[in-house]
Design an enzyme around this catalytic site. Sequence first.
Site, PDB file in Angstrom:
ATOM      1  N   CYS A   1      -5.531   8.293   8.841  1.00 22.64           N
ATOM      2  CA  CYS A   1      -5.898   7.646  10.115  1.00 22.64           C
ATOM      3  C   CYS A   1      -5.670   8.620  11.284  1.00 22.64           C
ATOM      4  O   CYS A   1      -4.879   9.523  11.203  1.00 22.64           O
ATOM      5  CB  CYS A   1      -4.994   6.437  10.334  1.00 22.64           C
ATOM      6  SG  CYS A   1      -5.449   5.087   9.276  1.00 22.64           S
TER       7      CYS A   1
ATOM      8  N   ASP B   1       3.781   0.300  12.206  1.00 19.28           N
ATOM      9  CA  ASP B   1       2.495  -0.151  11.669  1.00 19.28           C
ATOM     10  C   ASP B   1       2.104  -1.534  12.167  1.00 19.28           C
ATOM     11  O   ASP B   1       0.962  -1.952  12.003  1.00 19.28           O
ATOM     12  CB  ASP B   1       2.504  -0.133  10.140  1.00 19.28           C
ATOM     13  CG  ASP B   1       2.578   1.285   9.624  1.00 19.28           C
ATOM     14  OD1 ASP B   1       2.933   1.473   8.450  1.00 19.28           O
ATOM     15  OD2 ASP B   1       2.314   2.205  10.412  1.00 19.28           O
TER      16      ASP B   1
ATOM     17  N   ARG C   1      -0.149  14.588  12.853  1.00 17.52           N
ATOM     18  CA  ARG C   1       0.658  14.163  11.706  1.00 17.52           C
ATOM     19  C   ARG C   1       0.924  15.374  10.813  1.00 17.52           C
ATOM     20  O   ARG C   1       0.333  15.552   9.773  1.00 17.52           O
ATOM     21  CB  ARG C   1      -0.068  13.044  10.971  1.00 17.52           C
ATOM     22  CG  ARG C   1      -0.271  11.853  11.918  1.00 17.52           C
ATOM     23  CD  ARG C   1      -0.833  10.669  11.223  1.00 17.52           C
ATOM     24  NE  ARG C   1       0.139  10.064  10.328  1.00 17.52           N
ATOM     25  CZ  ARG C   1      -0.197   9.121   9.451  1.00 17.52           C
ATOM     26  NH1 ARG C   1      -1.450   8.747   9.343  1.00 17.52           N
ATOM     27  NH2 ARG C   1       0.704   8.596   8.664  1.00 17.52           N
TER      28      ARG C   1
ATOM     29  N   LYS D   1       0.845  -1.200   0.000  1.00 12.32           N
ATOM     30  CA  LYS D   1       0.000   0.000   0.000  1.00 12.32           C
ATOM     31  C   LYS D   1       0.882   1.254   0.000  1.00 12.32           C
ATOM     32  O   LYS D   1       0.665   2.169  -0.778  1.00 12.32           O
ATOM     33  CB  LYS D   1      -0.875   0.020   1.237  1.00 12.32           C
ATOM     34  CG  LYS D   1      -1.511   1.380   1.534  1.00 12.32           C
ATOM     35  CD  LYS D   1      -2.399   1.390   2.745  1.00 12.32           C
ATOM     36  CE  LYS D   1      -1.660   1.720   3.997  1.00 12.32           C
ATOM     37  NZ  LYS D   1      -1.385   3.160   4.215  1.00 12.32           N
ATOM     38  N   ASN D   2       1.916   1.258   0.862  1.00 13.79           N
ATOM     39  CA  ASN D   2       2.699   2.483   1.035  1.00 13.79           C
ATOM     40  C   ASN D   2       3.701   2.717  -0.082  1.00 13.79           C
ATOM     41  O   ASN D   2       4.311   3.765  -0.147  1.00 13.79           O
ATOM     42  CB  ASN D   2       3.361   2.496   2.417  1.00 13.79           C
ATOM     43  CG  ASN D   2       2.310   2.640   3.500  1.00 13.79           C
ATOM     44  OD1 ASN D   2       1.165   3.015   3.213  1.00 13.79           O
ATOM     45  ND2 ASN D   2       2.656   2.325   4.724  1.00 13.79           N
TER      46      ASN D   2
ATOM     47  N   ARG E   1      -8.875  -0.148   3.745  1.00  9.88           N
ATOM     48  CA  ARG E   1      -7.912   0.856   3.259  1.00  9.88           C
ATOM     49  C   ARG E   1      -6.596   0.202   2.875  1.00  9.88           C
ATOM     50  O   ARG E   1      -5.900   0.668   1.987  1.00  9.88           O
ATOM     51  CB  ARG E   1      -7.622   1.908   4.340  1.00  9.88           C
ATOM     52  CG  ARG E   1      -8.787   2.790   4.684  1.00  9.88           C
ATOM     53  CD  ARG E   1      -8.355   3.905   5.579  1.00  9.88           C
ATOM     54  NE  ARG E   1      -7.249   4.654   4.984  1.00  9.88           N
ATOM     55  CZ  ARG E   1      -6.753   5.756   5.524  1.00  9.88           C
ATOM     56  NH1 ARG E   1      -7.227   6.210   6.643  1.00  9.88           N
ATOM     57  NH2 ARG E   1      -5.759   6.395   4.943  1.00  9.88           N
TER      58      ARG E   1
HETATM   59  C1  EPZ Z   1       4.332   6.634   6.407  1.00  7.16           C
HETATM   60  O1  EPZ Z   1       3.584   7.716   6.930  1.00  7.16           O
HETATM   61  C2  EPZ Z   1       3.346   5.499   6.267  1.00  7.16           C
HETATM   62  N1  EPZ Z   1       2.271   5.904   5.349  1.00  7.16           N
HETATM   63  C3  EPZ Z   1       2.753   5.157   7.631  1.00  7.16           C
HETATM   64  O2  EPZ Z   1       1.895   4.035   7.458  1.00  7.16           O
HETATM   65  C4  EPZ Z   1       3.889   4.777   8.570  1.00  7.16           C
HETATM   66  O3  EPZ Z   1       3.362   4.541   9.861  1.00  7.16           O
HETATM   67  C5  EPZ Z   1       4.909   5.925   8.642  1.00  7.16           C
HETATM   68  O4  EPZ Z   1       5.373   6.248   7.314  1.00  7.16           O
HETATM   69  C6  EPZ Z   1       6.112   5.564   9.492  1.00  7.16           C
HETATM   70  O5  EPZ Z   1       6.720   4.427   8.976  1.00  7.16           O
HETATM   71  C7  EPZ Z   1       2.531   5.950   4.034  1.00  7.16           C
HETATM   72  O6  EPZ Z   1       3.625   5.654   3.584  1.00  7.16           O
HETATM   73  C8  EPZ Z   1       1.383   6.377   3.161  1.00  7.16           C
HETATM   74  P1  EPZ Z   1       6.423   9.891   8.641  1.00  7.16           P
HETATM   75  P2  EPZ Z   1       4.232   9.201   7.003  1.00  7.16           P
HETATM   76  O7  EPZ Z   1       6.406  11.151   7.878  1.00  7.16           O
HETATM   77  O8  EPZ Z   1       5.077   9.437   5.825  1.00  7.16           O
HETATM   78  C9  EPZ Z   1       6.498  13.087  12.108  1.00  7.16           C
HETATM   79  C10 EPZ Z   1      -0.107   2.811   7.571  1.00  7.16           C
HETATM   80  O9  EPZ Z   1      -0.829   2.354   8.460  1.00  7.16           O
HETATM   81  N2  EPZ Z   1       6.478  14.073  11.018  1.00  7.16           N
HETATM   82  O10 EPZ Z   1       7.578   8.968   8.514  1.00  7.16           O
HETATM   83  O11 EPZ Z   1       3.120  10.127   7.271  1.00  7.16           O
HETATM   84  C11 EPZ Z   1       5.159  12.365  12.226  1.00  7.16           C
HETATM   85  O12 EPZ Z   1       4.266  13.134  13.010  1.00  7.16           O
HETATM   86  C12 EPZ Z   1       0.494   4.192   7.726  1.00  7.16           C
HETATM   87  O13 EPZ Z   1       0.177   2.216   6.505  1.00  7.16           O
HETATM   88  C13 EPZ Z   1       6.627  15.402  11.325  1.00  7.16           C
HETATM   89  O14 EPZ Z   1       6.758  15.773  12.487  1.00  7.16           O
HETATM   90  O15 EPZ Z   1       5.127   9.051   8.296  1.00  7.16           O
HETATM   91  C14 EPZ Z   1       5.531  11.069  12.887  1.00  7.16           C
HETATM   92  O16 EPZ Z   1       5.632  11.262  14.287  1.00  7.16           O
HETATM   93  C15 EPZ Z   1       0.212   4.795   9.095  1.00  7.16           C
HETATM   94  N3  EPZ Z   1       6.603  16.324  10.321  1.00  7.16           N
HETATM   95  C16 EPZ Z   1       6.912  10.781  12.308  1.00  7.16           C
HETATM   96  O17 EPZ Z   1       7.407  12.029  11.798  1.00  7.16           O
HETATM   97  C17 EPZ Z   1       6.461  15.965   9.006  1.00  7.16           C
HETATM   98  O18 EPZ Z   1       6.484  16.847   8.122  1.00  7.16           O
HETATM   99  C18 EPZ Z   1       6.899   9.739  11.193  1.00  7.16           C
HETATM  100  O19 EPZ Z   1       6.113  10.246  10.173  1.00  7.16           O
HETATM  101  C19 EPZ Z   1       6.321  14.597   8.704  1.00  7.16           C
HETATM  102  C20 EPZ Z   1       6.341  13.663   9.728  1.00  7.16           C
END
Ligand code: EPZ
Length: 422
Positions: free
Chosen positions: A117, A305, A122, A22-23, A397
């Site tokens: 979600c 995840d 986020r 998915k990701n 999803r």
């Molecule tokens: C990706 O989300 C995945 N989604 C998530 O999977 C996964 O949990 C996550 O990476 C971590 O591995 C997709 O790829 C579509 P991050 P993403 O940016 O990119 C903070 C699922 O269930 N952050 O790595 O949104 C954020 O708040 C989903 O498949 C900032 O602070 O995750 C979090 O604490 C859920 N500012 C951490 O970084 C930003 O600009 C990780 O977020 C971006 C992120």
Amino acid sequence: MQKLLIEGEHPLEGKVVVSGAKNSAVALMPAALLTDQKVVLENVPDISDVGWMFEIMKQMGTSIRWQRRGAVEIKAGSRVIPVVPHELAKRLRASSLFLGPLLARYGKARVSFPGGCEIGSRPIDLHMKGLRELGAKIWVEHGYIMAETEGLRGEEIYLDFPSVGATENLMMAATLARGMTIIYNAAKEPEVVDLANLLIMMGAKVKGAGTDVIRIEGVDSLSGTQHTIIPDRIEAGTFLWAAMACGGDIVVEDVIPKHVEAVLRKLEEAGAKLHVGGDSIHLSAKGRPRAIQVKTLPYPGFPTDLQPVLVAVMMKGEGTSIINERVFDNRFGHVDELKRFGGLIKSDGRTAVITGRPRLSAAPVTASDLRMGAALVVAALGAEGVTEIEGLQYIYRGYERFEQKLAALGAKARIVGIDAAV
Ligand code: EPZ
């Protein structure tokens, strides 16, 4: 209202084939905007997050279609309207991944703040900061992220956190920027590498994906290509942990074992017997899982995840498990619903302590996010009696044909109730 009924305490037996990630799918689809030529993505899962990305790109004016099951063909011409409307953006967080490619190809973008979600705050501040450093003007107006540029230029960018989405957005934007971009503290997830491989096949000059320093030398244009996306490591992990919840003997096929290395280590600690092949993993487990301690971390650490699923499994652990959530600031929203099975769980924002019990009891439960939905299914598989799960739209999803795959493994799982009006 549809419900998933699961009669627990039946071991899982047999083979399950993992679908495409998915990701990866939700990051590679926007990348097709970077060229006016045809891009075909294979092994795309039929899940609702892909459906929403498909709808967004259709409304933008790309020509997008399913060539056949699993194969999406995308062609983004000059008539694309670089807008992601609120109605669609609020459906999933991956809508933020349109910012980079739209800016790079069309010089502007208007994307409503993403939804997705409910797991902690986020923000997308790292995405916006990086795009500004590449020369984009970005502001917020009426709940929309507005972005425009006279032309992106390469820059050295340091990510405060190895954000998957920020790394993907900036990598896509940098492919058409003038000069060299270096992303420091980049995310190393397999989905980031999958995206880099697609971009390279489109003619981009990307080096270092999979490490924490990615170098992208901008080119004038990219071309079309065909690419098969990687298997879903989180789906693979979900099935492996599911077999720990109710015992069994399963083979997970079409998986890349390297992508679940940390997960396999923890499965062994919990008592799983594993035989790892080139693209399959054979797991056998009986009785209760051993209690373990886990920290979720960016890749290659244990994936956040799978944390909700792990909490579900450890409700029957032999002993007390401690799970520390290091990626999101508030990702234990599933704990209260899991307690309805009789789980003994104490959690604060970052840590859950689970005292395992020999038996759990079925309960009516409702999912309110994707991975919580998976955790409720896994808990139901190990609980005595018939569990009724609502909120199936969250499970759809990210898990393709989830109940069929479970039933094929011998789970007593079936859908009841009429299809709710979407
Ligand atoms: C990706 O989300 C995945 N989604 C998530 O999977 C996964 O949990 C996550 O990476 C971590 O591995 C997709 O790829 C579509 P991050 P993403 O940016 O990119 C903070 C699922 O269930 N952050 O790595 O949104 C954020 O708040 C989903 O498949 C900032 O602070 O995750 C979090 O604490 C859920 N500012 C951490 O970084 C930003 O600009 C990780 O977020 C971006 C992120």
